[in-house]
Design an enzyme around this catalytic site. Structure first.
Site, PDB file in Angstrom:
ATOM      1  N   TRP A  28      -4.339  -1.815  -0.191  1.00 33.20           N
ATOM      2  CA  TRP A  28      -4.492  -3.057  -0.960  1.00 33.20           C
ATOM      3  C   TRP A  28      -5.022  -4.097   0.011  1.00 33.20           C
ATOM      4  O   TRP A  28      -4.359  -4.450   0.977  1.00 33.20           O
ATOM      5  CB  TRP A  28      -3.149  -3.475  -1.537  1.00 33.20           C
ATOM      6  CG  TRP A  28      -3.187  -4.586  -2.538  1.00 33.20           C
ATOM      7  CD1 TRP A  28      -3.424  -4.490  -3.868  1.00 33.20           C
ATOM      8  CD2 TRP A  28      -2.947  -5.978  -2.276  1.00 33.20           C
ATOM      9  NE1 TRP A  28      -3.347  -5.738  -4.457  1.00 33.20           N
ATOM     10  CE2 TRP A  28      -3.055  -6.666  -3.506  1.00 33.20           C
ATOM     11  CE3 TRP A  28      -2.649  -6.715  -1.119  1.00 33.20           C
ATOM     12  CZ2 TRP A  28      -2.881  -8.032  -3.614  1.00 33.20           C
ATOM     13  CZ3 TRP A  28      -2.476  -8.090  -1.227  1.00 33.20           C
ATOM     14  CH2 TRP A  28      -2.593  -8.735  -2.460  1.00 33.20           C
ATOM     15  N   ARG A  74       1.612   1.396  -7.120  1.00 39.70           N
ATOM     16  CA  ARG A  74       1.910   0.308  -6.201  1.00 39.70           C
ATOM     17  C   ARG A  74       0.762  -0.683  -6.093  1.00 39.70           C
ATOM     18  O   ARG A  74       0.928  -1.777  -5.559  1.00 39.70           O
ATOM     19  CB  ARG A  74       2.235   0.873  -4.815  1.00 39.70           C
ATOM     20  CG  ARG A  74       3.528   1.662  -4.785  1.00 39.70           C
ATOM     21  CD  ARG A  74       3.695   2.375  -3.462  1.00 39.70           C
ATOM     22  NE  ARG A  74       3.910   1.450  -2.367  1.00 39.70           N
ATOM     23  CZ  ARG A  74       5.095   1.060  -1.920  1.00 39.70           C
ATOM     24  NH1 ARG A  74       6.189   1.503  -2.500  1.00 39.70           N
ATOM     25  NH2 ARG A  74       5.204   0.240  -0.907  1.00 39.70           N
ATOM     26  N   GLU A  96       0.175 -11.352 -16.253  1.00 42.74           N
ATOM     27  CA  GLU A  96       0.051 -10.175 -15.394  1.00 42.74           C
ATOM     28  C   GLU A  96      -0.760  -9.057 -16.037  1.00 42.74           C
ATOM     29  O   GLU A  96      -1.603  -8.437 -15.391  1.00 42.74           O
ATOM     30  CB  GLU A  96       1.443  -9.621 -15.060  1.00 42.74           C
ATOM     31  CG  GLU A  96       2.246 -10.435 -14.077  1.00 42.74           C
ATOM     32  CD  GLU A  96       3.608  -9.812 -13.842  1.00 42.74           C
ATOM     33  OE1 GLU A  96       3.993  -9.659 -12.678  1.00 42.74           O
ATOM     34  OE2 GLU A  96       4.293  -9.467 -14.825  1.00 42.74           O
ATOM     35  N   CYS A 106       0.850  -1.185   0.000  1.00 43.10           N
ATOM     36  CA  CYS A 106       0.000   0.000   0.000  1.00 43.10           C
ATOM     37  C   CYS A 106       0.887   1.237   0.000  1.00 43.10           C
ATOM     38  O   CYS A 106       2.105   1.154   0.023  1.00 43.10           O
ATOM     39  CB  CYS A 106      -0.896   0.009   1.223  1.00 43.10           C
ATOM     40  SG  CYS A 106      -1.490  -1.628   1.701  1.00 43.10           S
ATOM     41  N   GLU A 120       9.460 -15.963 -18.038  1.00 41.82           N
ATOM     42  CA  GLU A 120       9.190 -14.537 -17.838  1.00 41.82           C
ATOM     43  C   GLU A 120       8.152 -14.016 -18.818  1.00 41.82           C
ATOM     44  O   GLU A 120       7.272 -13.227 -18.462  1.00 41.82           O
ATOM     45  CB  GLU A 120      10.503 -13.749 -17.971  1.00 41.82           C
ATOM     46  CG  GLU A 120      10.345 -12.232 -17.945  1.00 41.82           C
ATOM     47  CD  GLU A 120       9.734 -11.694 -16.653  1.00 41.82           C
ATOM     48  OE1 GLU A 120       9.366 -10.508 -16.640  1.00 41.82           O
ATOM     49  OE2 GLU A 120       9.607 -12.454 -15.666  1.00 41.82           O
ATOM     50  N   HIS A 143       6.312 -35.239 -22.464  1.00 45.73           N
ATOM     51  CA  HIS A 143       6.021 -35.777 -21.139  1.00 45.73           C
ATOM     52  C   HIS A 143       4.747 -35.173 -20.547  1.00 45.73           C
ATOM     53  O   HIS A 143       4.614 -35.097 -19.323  1.00 45.73           O
ATOM     54  CB  HIS A 143       7.211 -35.557 -20.209  1.00 45.73           C
ATOM     55  CG  HIS A 143       8.460 -36.218 -20.687  1.00 45.73           C
ATOM     56  ND1 HIS A 143       8.673 -37.572 -20.592  1.00 45.73           N
ATOM     57  CD2 HIS A 143       9.556 -35.708 -21.312  1.00 45.73           C
ATOM     58  CE1 HIS A 143       9.850 -37.873 -21.111  1.00 45.73           C
ATOM     59  NE2 HIS A 143      10.417 -36.758 -21.559  1.00 45.73           N
ATOM     60  N   LYS A 162       4.591 -12.251 -17.923  1.00 44.36           N
ATOM     61  CA  LYS A 162       4.211 -10.923 -18.415  1.00 44.36           C
ATOM     62  C   LYS A 162       2.814 -10.956 -19.028  1.00 44.36           C
ATOM     63  O   LYS A 162       1.994 -10.073 -18.783  1.00 44.36           O
ATOM     64  CB  LYS A 162       5.219 -10.429 -19.462  1.00 44.36           C
ATOM     65  CG  LYS A 162       6.489  -9.898 -18.905  1.00 44.36           C
ATOM     66  CD  LYS A 162       6.267  -8.584 -18.166  1.00 44.36           C
ATOM     67  CE  LYS A 162       7.332  -8.380 -17.111  1.00 44.36           C
ATOM     68  NZ  LYS A 162       7.195  -9.229 -15.927  1.00 44.36           N
ATOM     69  N   ASN A 214       0.921  -0.080   6.560  1.00 43.64           N
ATOM     70  CA  ASN A 214       1.262  -1.071   5.546  1.00 43.64           C
ATOM     71  C   ASN A 214       1.769  -2.315   6.260  1.00 43.64           C
ATOM     72  O   ASN A 214       2.514  -2.208   7.230  1.00 43.64           O
ATOM     73  CB  ASN A 214       2.360  -0.557   4.615  1.00 43.64           C
ATOM     74  CG  ASN A 214       1.880   0.535   3.693  1.00 43.64           C
ATOM     75  OD1 ASN A 214       0.693   0.810   3.604  1.00 43.64           O
ATOM     76  ND2 ASN A 214       2.816   1.182   3.019  1.00 43.64           N
ATOM     77  N   GLY A 215       1.423  -3.481   5.762  1.00 40.12           N
ATOM     78  CA  GLY A 215       1.883  -4.716   6.373  1.00 40.12           C
ATOM     79  C   GLY A 215       0.719  -5.543   6.896  1.00 40.12           C
ATOM     80  O   GLY A 215      -0.444  -5.280   6.578  1.00 40.12           O
ATOM     81  N   LYS A 230       2.963  -3.320  -6.833  1.00 38.13           N
ATOM     82  CA  LYS A 230       4.341  -3.203  -7.301  1.00 38.13           C
ATOM     83  C   LYS A 230       5.341  -3.772  -6.297  1.00 38.13           C
ATOM     84  O   LYS A 230       6.147  -4.621  -6.626  1.00 38.13           O
ATOM     85  CB  LYS A 230       4.661  -1.724  -7.567  1.00 38.13           C
ATOM     86  CG  LYS A 230       6.067  -1.484  -8.128  1.00 38.13           C
ATOM     87  CD  LYS A 230       6.246  -2.109  -9.486  1.00 38.13           C
ATOM     88  CE  LYS A 230       7.574  -1.745 -10.113  1.00 38.13           C
ATOM     89  NZ  LYS A 230       7.799  -2.458 -11.376  1.00 38.13           N
TER      90      LYS A 230
END
Length: 605
Positions: free
Chosen positions: A75, A27, A489, A2, A482, A505, A486, A101-102, A600
């Site tokens: 958040w 963020r 996301e 946050c 990656e 397999h 992307k 935050n946390g 973020k």
């Protein structure tokens, strides 16, 4: 995850706080709120709103004046996004306001005790527990009230606290979540990120875990949660406020993709030693004798940083011939791993504050391990905790989805691999070859970005897919990982990455015309193996997009990228796939800079 912003001084505080929140929107958040007061005003005034900062701004009345205030973007962790669950949280007597935050791990237990004592809770959040603890403290100072509350709290926090009875100060504290002080002229700022501060000051103080601070308009002091004074020397932020602007681009992600040539030039600048075909990395605090004593390298990161670490591990094995591997820090810290004194541990984080990585670093340090940090943010927690390391110098990355930091981190790993290799058995000739390849990277990145329109047309076609498969072998597999991340996301299309060698397999069962495959096909000693994998897909009517150094006959489409040295090719092959993800998301109308459910800086578990 946050955002926190606070101010104390002489200026009208609400516009400053709202501007700061806007700079922290990247963020990730779902609600926002603000509390203000002044020494001449009785009590605290608060406004909160679910949604964006603009929704909060629309609710702030015209007469909402004050010279002291704290604000927050939330958040959701405890409780769904709502006006009531938004921060700040106020005590029942409207005297105490807290932003946090946390995560407070023992919030449920503390809530039960407070409710038994007659406290009524308005929200579902863990933060409201802390607010009531401060309000119920009988201590005479705000500092001691906060300290007493924190003594019974377990978990992570970055907090800012205001009290109507102490209208000349803001008290802040940190444990596992960033808190940065901004030093102005007869005014002070606090934030969870320097992005909220650089418009007003570049002089900052970053709190350590277990540290608190009292901010007054003309002064600040820092001390531990036990009350012992600490010495905090301000440092100068290297980034200008303009670094956080879009610079004519429609989104930060697009801007940051296009900044990569310059960013790579920065991470190389001043570090190459042509005389000895190696690099200068004084920040490692690792002399040649110590480097030669390393028997293994373990790289720890999360998400994109983990994928950069996978590429880094391969470079270290190839160039330095040291066994190396990468592992998600979120798994490593919970599996009671054996910590070997001959192993060099490398912690990777764009923000330098990623909680899982930081916790792994702290555990490794407790067990006597040598830890290097590869981070982007100067003065961040991991940079301070590590024995040494490298800054990747990508500049501010605002979009939640990382692009230029990923690329710069992979280049930083190439420098580390070259450094370790040249202290061991890598020849002068090979050292020179890698250096020449590194110097070609910025121009080759610019060449790739010139093909954006071609990639956009491909993305428009793939936007109709419900799922995509990404494959690669050895050097190509981390690139596939990656690229898959992307796409997930930013576009919300399901994507899966697999080693190309594993197709038979299991994953071949998925192949059909409706499932496009992106194949990473470098022109190296595995070229024919990769072509065989494409043959298997084509035999089952699968559509293939190849990322390669030359046109691939078995692919329906090929994005051709410039050839560099084999070891450095993965750095370039991921860049067109950043553009593919970007334009696919654009075609789908996604909120590209702020993907749903993501933040973020992940400073909670």
């Amino acid at each position: 995850m946050c955002g926190i912003v606070g101010y104390i001084g002489r200026r009208d505080v609400a516009p400053l706080l709202l501007e700061g929140l806007q700079r922290l929107e990247y963020r990730g958040y779902d609600s926002a709120g603000i509390v203000v007061t002044s020494p001449k005003t009785a009590g605290l005034k608060m406004v909160k709103a679910k949604g964006r900062v603009r929704d909060l701004e629309a609710k702030v009345p015209a007469r909402f004046k004050g010279t002291i205030g704290i604000a927050h973007t939330r958040w959701a962790t405890h409780g769904a996004p709502s006006d009531v669950n938004a921060h700040p949280h106020m005590s029942a007597d409207n005297k105490v306001a807290v932003v946090h935050n946390g995560i407070i791990d023992n919030a449920a237990e503390l809530r039960r005790k407070l409710e038994a004592d007659g406290v009524e809770f308005l929200s579902e959040t863990d933060t409201e527990v802390l607010t009531h603890l401060v309000a119920l403290s009988q201590a005479e100072t705000l500092e001691e009230k906060v300290r007493q509350a924190l003594r019974v709290v377990e978990g992570t926090y970055g907090i800012a606290v205001m009290h109507a009875d102490f209208p000349d100060r803001i008290v802040v504290a940190r444990n596992g979540s960033p808190v940065v002080l901004g030093i102005g002229e007869k005014e002070m700022f606090v934030a969870s990120d320097v992005a909220a501060l650089v418009t007003h000051t570049r002089q900052i103080v970053t709190l350590d875990d277990g540290e608190m601070a009292t901010l007054k308009a003309d002064d600040f002091r820092t001390y531990t949660t036990e009350g012992t004074r600490t010495t905090a020397e301000p440092t100068t932020v290297e980034w200008e406020a303009e670094s956080y602007d879009m610079g004519g681009h429609d989104t930060y992600m697009h801007k940051e993709i296009h900044e990569q040539a310059d960013a790579v030039d920065r991470v190389l600048r001043g570090r190459i030693d042509d005389r000895f075909s190696t690099v200068h990395l004084g920040g490692l605090n690792l002399d040649a004798r110590e480097a030669r004593a390393v028997r293994r390298v373990k790289i720890l990161g999360c998400g994109t940083s983990y994928h950069a670490g996978m590429i880094g591990a391969q470079m270290i094995e190839e160039l330095a011939r040291i066994p190396a591997d990468a592992e998600p820090a979120s798994e490593f810290r919970y599996r009671n791993a054996v910590v070997d004194p001959d192993t060099l541990y490398v912690a990777v984080s764009q923000s330098g504050e990623t909680y899982d990585v930081l916790a792994a670093v702290q555990e490794l340090k407790r067990k006597g391990a040598r830890v290097l940090g590869i981070v982007n943010v100067v003065g961040s927690a991991i940079a301070r905790e590590a024995d040494g390391g490298m800054y990747v110098h990508a500049g501010p990355e605002v979009c939640v989805v990382s692009t230029k930091c990923f690329t710069n981190t992979t280049v930083a790993f190439a420098l580390l691999a070259l450094h370790l290799g040249r202290t061991r058995d890598l020849s002068v000739r090979d050292g020179k070859r890698i250096i020449e390849g590194l110097r070609r990277l910025p121009e080759q990145i610019s060449e790739i970005l010139k093909r954006e329109e071609e990639i956009k047309q491909l993305a428009d076609q793939f936007a109709e897919a419900r799922s995509m498969l990404f494959i690669g072998r050895v050097r190509g597999y981390p690139v596939a990982r990656e690229a898959s991340l992307k796409l997930k996301e930013v576009s919300y299309i399901h994507a899966e990455a697999y080693p190309a060698s594993e197709l038979k397999h299991g994953p071949l069962a998925l192949i059909e015309p409706a499932l496009p495959t992106v194949a990473i096909v470098p022109d190296d000693d595995l070229l024919e193996k990769n072509r065989a994998a494409m043959e298997e897909i084509k035999a089952r009517s699968g559509r293939i997009l190849a990322v390669a150094h030359r046109e691939q006959e078995k692919a329906d489409d090929t994005i051709v990228v410039p050839k560099n040295e084999d070891e450095l090719d993965p750095i370039l092959m991921g860049i067109p796939l950043q553009l593919l993800a970007y334009h696919t998301a654009l075609a789908l109308g996604r909120d590209i800079d702020k993907p749903r459910n993501l933040a973020k800086s992940v400073t909670v578990e």
